[in-house]
Motif scaffolding. Structure first.
Motif, short mmCIF file in Angstrom:
data_model
loop_
_atom_site.label_atom_id
_atom_site.label_comp_id
_atom_site.label_asym_id
_atom_site.label_seq_id
_atom_site.Cartn_x
_atom_site.Cartn_y
_atom_site.Cartn_z
N PHE A 5 -86.57 5.58 80.23
CA PHE A 5 -86.87 4.64 79.27
C PHE A 5 -87.92 4.90 78.74
O PHE A 5 -88.28 4.39 77.37
CB PHE A 5 -86.87 3.15 80.02
CG PHE A 5 -86.86 1.92 79.28
CD1 PHE A 5 -87.83 1.26 79.31
CD2 PHE A 5 -85.96 1.58 78.40
CE1 PHE A 5 -88.09 0.08 78.54
CE2 PHE A 5 -85.81 0.59 77.46
CZ PHE A 5 -87.23 -0.32 77.61
N TRP A 29 -83.66 4.70 90.28
CA TRP A 29 -84.39 3.70 89.73
C TRP A 29 -85.74 4.59 88.98
O TRP A 29 -86.13 4.11 87.78
CB TRP A 29 -85.11 2.84 90.48
CG TRP A 29 -85.92 1.82 90.01
CD1 TRP A 29 -87.13 1.54 90.41
CD2 TRP A 29 -85.63 0.96 89.02
NE1 TRP A 29 -87.71 0.33 89.63
CE2 TRP A 29 -86.69 0.13 88.57
CE3 TRP A 29 -84.38 0.85 88.02
CZ2 TRP A 29 -86.65 -0.90 87.74
CZ3 TRP A 29 -84.48 -0.18 86.73
CH2 TRP A 29 -85.77 -0.96 87.00
N ILE A 42 -92.97 -1.30 73.15
CA ILE A 42 -91.57 -2.18 72.37
C ILE A 42 -92.12 -2.92 71.28
O ILE A 42 -91.66 -3.02 70.10
CB ILE A 42 -91.02 -2.94 73.52
CG1 ILE A 42 -90.28 -2.02 74.55
CG2 ILE A 42 -89.83 -3.63 72.63
CD1 ILE A 42 -89.54 -2.81 75.71
N ILE A 65 -95.34 -1.12 78.64
CA ILE A 65 -94.00 -0.99 78.04
C ILE A 65 -93.98 -2.08 76.96
O ILE A 65 -92.98 -1.80 76.14
CB ILE A 65 -92.95 -1.10 79.23
CG1 ILE A 65 -92.92 0.25 80.10
CG2 ILE A 65 -91.54 -1.14 78.32
CD1 ILE A 65 -92.06 0.34 81.32
#
Lengths: 413, 490
Positions: A118, A111, A390, A386
């Motif tokens: 990512f 994880w 994005i 995050i």
């Protein structure tokens, strides 16, 4: 060397990428300067990622030949290594000791690694879509109509191209790294803040590191490296850079680009040698001195990128001619910058993004990575950061109708 | 295991939060289709749609621009007590209307649907631009949007719906051109009716009901059949209509009529002579262009439709009024706004004077120094006298003249050759008037309401109409004299 060049692994590269150019040279010689390009060969479609998987294949075969590894029995494992999709378009060029071993270990992502991947992937998207593609608009505007611009406008365009090619390539490599991490694989870094280099040699230890490692291991060292005297060392350096130029493209401008970079290395080595002979003073590496060196390196490298960007030698000459055609620094202040394809607000976003990138690179130089800090934060903070990344990409990224997501600069190679 | 569950929950929270933010950003960036800025009102219609309470609508009005310009749900409520919603789109075909119906039925349970059959005129496929208009303003929650997009994609090879699933791909570059319009909600008490007071004189030729067209309309009607089946399944009564449009497209009207009649369903063709006459629509006043009736015509048509539907027992009007106070308020609001709209459109000076003589209005009237005042016709002058205007002062060009009409309190006048000022409040809104003869002709008279100046024109009679109820200026009008034609014009 001969094995590398003649191995079946190099054949697709030689045929698809260089045969058209070779035929055009033969034609040029035969017709005494009047060329009639081999249209069929020149118009051949290039298999995707051919330059990258060819080098990986050659490296694999040479490593077996030298006994570093044994031949892989599983065609699936070998195929997965050669055609590992995150690396297909722009690299990095992984070694057999790296990715191939990881594939054989049958790794699964954890994880933490997935999150790291990512975040790195998003960093890559920001570099590519917010910064590089935005810079590309300005560069393409100027290069698309060179006769219209001169002096400082050309200077701005070529400096922007230096930044564009870095962020484009680095962004794509980070995307590849990010995807690799998400799948559980550690891929090698390809860039180490190259524009913070303090010498040409340092620059080439930071730029496209995996290609340079490959050239060192499979061309420079087999040629003798620096073990056969000074002259051979410089000759080998020149050969490596000419091959690098050749690898980048089937055109004289790329070969020239490679040659000039090789020449830089050689001249720098000679200067260092002379300096060491006449002076015992060891360079203090003060901040001011390093900044000065970085600027010089940036200027020298930018000059070579002109050969890289231009579509032909004649265009390269035109760029240099137009660069010195006029002395017009006022274009930096009179609004001309906002007529080069980017609006005022786009320029502001670009300037702000470059500042962030510069800060990020400076921190990476001190081994401080954004993803490391972010992973240590609480869940809510991670989410907000995050989501913001994005949304920044989605809103401010240069993409959309008419945009080809595979249009990476280095994908052309 | 526990760790995996927590991780799963975190991923869900992350994804849900991101989708929520994405929906807000997309809503802001998506191109807004409003009647004012783009002449098509899909944003307004869907904002109004989602603003309705669940299961609060009795009747849907569906169709193309003919429908959203042609049938007013508020007027229909006044006639029948049935709460209506206009769910239409410009040039909508049956594919679009079928999915509009599906989406409507996720939130509402109407008993009736009125469908304008001009949509029969279009084939049942659409291009990407219409696909955007159809689905970009729908939410994802009901699943109808995705279903419709997939249905469209499957009709033909090579169709991409990426831009429709993520409109941000197409519209993200709009961040540079965002303005106020992108942050507003366009839900309106008119419930999808788009009011237009434009007026174009056209020549509508109603046709005899026995007339037949030789041309045959295309016959697939796949989505019309699905539409009808869905209504039957849900127990919804359908009433088909054809809203008046200009006679140069008579063949369309005949073709549509013939195609519709083949389905043997209740149908009111308002292009047909008798019904057209019954509606009372006036060619010279009730059309905004050759294809669409205007708000005046829509009121007439809606009342006629309501009466026909009741008399033919196609709808059951509400047993008692007063059941829906919100809707009764809408009727009141509509009546007030209709008055203001009529005022905005009135170009005849005498008619205008009649309209401003209203208990709800506080009207400022200013006469400039131009000699045009001498050309005021007797009828208008007489009317002004009945309002209490000092005739002598009005016609004396050496004096400045400003007055206020207030039907409750009579007229208040100021006139002088040396200058004057006046001030006061109406419903706590401050006003001030002044006349300065030393200034240039165009700046001598000034009317200031709530600190906003309404400058008068040196060639005009100026009116500034203040609505006491809304405490707003609802109209400013300048009537000038045309020496060539001898008329006063606005």
């Amino acid at each position: 060397m001969l094995f590398s060049a003649s191995s079946p692994a190099s054949l697709p590269l030689l045929v698809f990428k260089y045969s058209g150019w070779a035929f055009s040279i033969i034609e040029m010689i035969r017709r005494r300067g009047h060329t009639r390009p081999g249209n069929f060969l020149r118009n051949m479609l290039l298999p995707l990622g051919i330059s990258y998987f060819s080098l990986k294949s050659v490296g694999y075969l040479v490593d077996i030949y030298k006994g570093k590894i044994s031949a892989e029995k599983s065609i699936i494992t070998l195929g997965a290594y050669i055609s590992f999709f995150p690396e297909m378009l722009v690299g990095p060029i992984d070694k057999t000791s790296g990715l191939l071993q990881q594939i054989k270990e049958n790794r699964k992502p954890d994880w933490q690694q997935f999150q790291k991947g990512f975040i790195i992937f998003l960093e890559g998207c920001i570099e590519k879509m917010l910064v590089a593609d935005r810079l590309g608009i300005l560069v393409n505007t100027v290069y698309g109509d060179l006769y219209r611009y001169e002096g400082f406008v050309i200077l701005i365009a070529i400096c922007c191209y230096s930044l564009q090619i870095y962020f484009d390539f680095s962004g794509c490599c980070h995307m590849a790294l990010g995807v690799g991490h998400m799948l559980g694989y550690e891929l090698p870094e390809n860039f180490r803040q190259p524009y913070l280099a303090v010498s040409i040699a340092d620059f080439w230890r930071r730029w496209h590191m995996t290609l340079n490692d490959w050239l060192r291991d499979y061309i420079y060292i087999p040629l003798g490296g620096n073990r056969k005297g000074e002259f051979r060392k410089y000759l080998n350096t020149m050969i490596v850079f000419l091959v690098s130029g050749f690898w980048h493209g089937a055109d004289w401008s790329f070969v020239l680009w490679g040659g000039i970079n090789g020449l830089y290395q050689v001249i720098e080595a000679l200067i260092r040698k002379v300096k060491n002979r006449f002076s015992n003073h060891q360079d203090s590496g003060s901040a001011a001195a390093n900044m000065f060196r970085r600027i010089i390196v940036f200027i020298l490298i930018t000059i070579t990128w002109v050969f890289f960007r231009a579509e032909s030698l004649s265009q390269t000459i035109l760029v240099f001619r137009k660069l010195f055609y006029d002395w017009n620094p006022w274009v930096l202040f009179d609004g001309t910058l906002f007529t080069l394809g980017l609006s005022r607000i786009d320029c502001f976003i670009l300037a702000f993004s470059l500042l962030i990138m510069f800060v990020a690179d400076s921190l990476r130089e001190r081994n401080m990575h954004f993803y490391q800090r972010l992973l240590k934060q609480r869940f809510a903070v991670k989410c907000i950061c995050i989501w913001t990344m994005i949304l920044l990409i989605l809103v401010f990224g240069i993409y959309g109708p008419g945009f080809d997501p595979a249009d990476f600069i280095y994908q052309g190679f | 295991m526990k760790e995996k569950i927590i991780r799963g929950i975190k991923i869900c929270i992350f994804a849900a939060g991101f989708l929520f933010l994405l929906s807000i950003v997309t809503r802001i960036l998506v191109l807004k289709q409003t009647y004012k800025n783009r002449n098509t009102p899909e944003t307004e219609i869907w904002d109004s749609f989602y603003a309705q309470e669940k299961n609060s609508i009795d009747i849907l009005f569906m169709g193309s621009s003919h429908m959203y310009n042609g049938i007013d749900p508020v007027v229909f409520y006044e006639e029948t007590g049935l709460r209506g919603l206009n769910v239409s789109s410009s040039s909508a075909n049956m594919f679009q209307l079928y999915y509009y119906l599906l989406e409507s039925l996720k939130y509402q349970s109407p008993k009736y649907v009125v469908l304008d059959m001009y949509s029969f005129h279009y084939t049942e496929d659409i291009d990407d631009a219409y696909l955007a208009k159809t689905f970009d303003y729908m939410t994802w929650t009901s699943g109808i949007r995705l279903r419709g997009l997939l249905d469209w994609a499957n009709k033909s090879e090579g169709r991409s719906i990426t831009n429709r699933i993520l409109p941000i791909i197409q519209f993200h570059g709009r961040w540079k051109e965002l303005d106020k319009i992108d942050f507003e909600n366009y839900a309106s008490f008119r419930n999808g009716f788009i009011e237009s007071w434009q007026n174009e004189i056209i020549a509508h030729t109603a046709y005899d009901s026995s007339k037949i067209s030789d041309d045959v309309l295309w016959e697939e009607h796949e989505y019309f059949k699905k539409f009808v089946s869905l209504c039957k399944l849900k127990g919804i009564e359908i009433i088909l209509i054809l809203i008046p449009f200009v006679s140069s497209e008579e063949s369309y009207a005949l073709q549509i009529r013939q195609a519709v009649e083949s389905y043997n369903m209740p149908f009111f063709d308002f292009n047909e002579t008798n019904l057209y006459k019954e509606s009372g629509i006036d060619d010279s006043k009730d059309f905004r262009n050759s294809g669409h009736i205007n708000a005046r015509g829509a009121e007439k048509l809606t009342r006629t439709l309501a009466k026909k539907a009741i008399s033919n027992e196609l709808i059951q009007p509400a047993a008692s009024r007063g059941k829906y106070p919100k809707w009764d308020n809408r009727v009141l609001q509509w009546k007030k706004s209709r008055k203001a709209s009529i005022l905005n459109q009135e170009t005849d000076l005498r008619e205008y004077l009649l309209l401003v003589n209203d208990v709800n209005y506080f009207t400022f009237f200013s006469r400039t120094g131009s000699d045009s005042i001498q050309r005021l016709d007797n009828e208008v002058a007489l009317l002004l006298s009945t309002y209490g205007v000092n005739h002598e002062a009005l016609f004396d060009q050496n004096q400045g003249y400003i007055c206020i009409f207030d039907k409750d309190n009579g007229i208040t006048e100021w006139h002088s050759s040396t200058g004057f000022e006046g001030q006061g409040t109406i419903n706590r809104t401050p006003w001030k008037i002044s006349y300065h003869p030393e200034k240039s002709l165009s700046n001598r008279n000034e009317i200031i309401i709530d600190n906003k100046a309404f400058a008068t024109d040196n060639e005009a009679l100026a009116f500034v109409v203040f609505d006491k109820n809304t405490a707003q200026v609802i109209d400013t009008a300048y009537f000038r004299y045309n020496k060539g034609t001898g008329d006063w014009y606005r």
